[in-house]
Design an enzyme around this catalytic site. Structure first.
Site, mmCIF file in Angstrom:
data_model
loop_
_atom_site.group_PDB
_atom_site.id
_atom_site.type_symbol
_atom_site.label_atom_id
_atom_site.label_comp_id
_atom_site.label_asym_id
_atom_site.label_seq_id
_atom_site.Cartn_x
_atom_site.Cartn_y
_atom_site.Cartn_z
ATOM 1 N N ASN A 1 -2.375 98.984 69.831
ATOM 2 C CA ASN A 1 -1.406 98.970 70.978
ATOM 3 C C ASN A 1 0.002 99.999 70.662
ATOM 4 O O ASN A 1 -0.097 100.006 69.233
ATOM 5 C CB ASN A 1 -0.584 97.815 71.937
ATOM 6 C CG ASN A 1 0.332 97.102 71.201
ATOM 7 O OD1 ASN A 1 -0.502 97.083 69.878
ATOM 8 N ND2 ASN A 1 0.549 96.483 72.188
ATOM 9 N N GLU B 1 2.237 101.898 72.782
ATOM 10 C CA GLU B 1 3.318 101.997 73.462
ATOM 11 C C GLU B 1 3.401 103.515 74.020
ATOM 12 O O GLU B 1 3.804 104.718 73.424
ATOM 13 C CB GLU B 1 3.873 101.333 73.173
ATOM 14 C CG GLU B 1 3.615 99.727 74.076
ATOM 15 C CD GLU B 1 4.768 98.823 73.776
ATOM 16 O OE1 GLU B 1 5.971 98.638 73.224
ATOM 17 O OE2 GLU B 1 4.315 97.453 73.684
ATOM 18 N N CYS C 1 -3.750 99.178 75.795
ATOM 19 C CA CYS C 1 -3.968 98.291 74.866
ATOM 20 C C CYS C 1 -4.546 98.161 74.296
ATOM 21 O O CYS C 1 -5.520 99.154 73.851
ATOM 22 C CB CYS C 1 -4.409 96.841 75.542
ATOM 23 S SG CYS C 1 -3.286 96.452 77.457
ATOM 24 N N GLU D 1 -7.113 96.483 73.186
ATOM 25 C CA GLU D 1 -8.659 96.724 73.105
ATOM 26 C C GLU D 1 -9.232 97.419 73.327
ATOM 27 O O GLU D 1 -10.520 98.483 73.281
ATOM 28 C CB GLU D 1 -9.180 95.620 74.573
ATOM 29 C CG GLU D 1 -8.452 93.814 73.814
ATOM 30 C CD GLU D 1 -7.279 93.655 73.735
ATOM 31 O OE1 GLU D 1 -6.417 94.539 73.657
ATOM 32 O OE2 GLU D 1 -6.908 92.706 74.569
ATOM 33 N N CYS E 1 -5.989 90.985 78.117
ATOM 34 C CA CYS E 1 -5.561 91.517 79.957
ATOM 35 C C CYS E 1 -6.570 91.374 80.868
ATOM 36 O O CYS E 1 -7.530 91.851 80.477
ATOM 37 C CB CYS E 1 -4.851 91.968 80.298
ATOM 38 S SG CYS E 1 -4.645 94.229 80.042
ATOM 39 N N CYS F 1 -8.704 95.143 80.421
ATOM 40 C CA CYS F 1 -8.711 94.841 79.014
ATOM 41 C C CYS F 1 -10.483 94.950 79.538
ATOM 42 O O CYS F 1 -11.595 95.304 79.010
ATOM 43 C CB CYS F 1 -8.344 94.860 77.789
ATOM 44 S SG CYS F 1 -6.926 96.132 77.531
HETATM 45 N N1 THU Z 1 -1.498 94.073 75.211
HETATM 46 C C1 THU Z 1 -2.472 94.685 74.703
HETATM 47 O O1 THU Z 1 -2.724 95.432 73.432
HETATM 48 N N2 THU Z 1 -3.580 93.446 75.102
HETATM 49 C C2 THU Z 1 -3.836 92.923 75.246
HETATM 50 O O2 THU Z 1 -5.156 92.332 76.006
HETATM 51 C C3 THU Z 1 -1.901 92.545 76.162
HETATM 52 C C4 THU Z 1 -1.392 93.824 76.096
HETATM 53 C C5 THU Z 1 -0.204 94.991 74.294
HETATM 54 C C6 THU Z 1 0.447 95.924 75.798
HETATM 55 C C7 THU Z 1 1.854 96.416 75.173
HETATM 56 O O3 THU Z 1 1.730 96.876 74.636
HETATM 57 C C8 THU Z 1 2.079 94.655 74.255
HETATM 58 O O4 THU Z 1 0.771 94.526 74.283
HETATM 59 C C9 THU Z 1 2.942 93.966 75.689
HETATM 60 O O5 THU Z 1 2.285 93.674 76.919
#
Ligand code: THU
Length: 128
Positions: free
Chosen positions: A41, A43, A52, A54, A85, A88
């Protein structure tokens, strides 16, 4: 023995850029020919721009020439490990609903068919 795909996801999780959530995620997607592409991920100070793990992995795979996949492993540091999520799931569905999704935490794993995580998916067929 740890699945090699889960190990790849755990390795790349260390590269997550997650200073806001402090929730690092790693992903490793395996193409039909066995090639593995990874993502973490990423941010942003403008929180909504976060990508994300994925979707980073899928982007790396497509840029690397792969579009057909067998499995994706997603790792986090929490138990129980959560599934991808909704956004994704939709991005993964673009490349086939028979994908196996593995979520792994420090102690346990969960597995699903993408089809089960995204029933009645909107796909290219939905476009008519
Ligand atoms: N996140 C992912 O990388 N994949 C997911 O399927 C769910 C959430 C990340 C996004 C954010 O950086 C952190 O997790 C918290 O939501």
């Amino acid at each position: 023995m740890t699945d090699a795909l889960v190990a790849r996801a755990r390795d790349v999780m260390a590269r997550a850029h997650a200073p806001y959530s402090r929730f690092p995620v790693g992903a490793a997607i395996e193409a039909l020919d066995g090639t593995v592409f990874v993502g973490c991920n990423v941010e942003n100070a403008s929180y909504g721009l976060t990508i994300c793990a994925e979707r980073v992995a899928v982007g790396a795979a497509v840029a690397g020439g792969a579009r057909r996949f067998r499995r994706i492993a997603v790792t986090t540091q929490v138990e129980p490990p959560g599934p991808p999520c909704g956004a994704c799931r939709q991005v993964l569905a673009e490349f086939g609903l028979d994908l196996e999704v593995i979520a792994a935490g420090p102690q346990s794993e969960r597995r699903w068919a993408l089809q089960a995580l995204l029933p009645d998916a909107f796909t290219r067929e939905s476009l008519g």
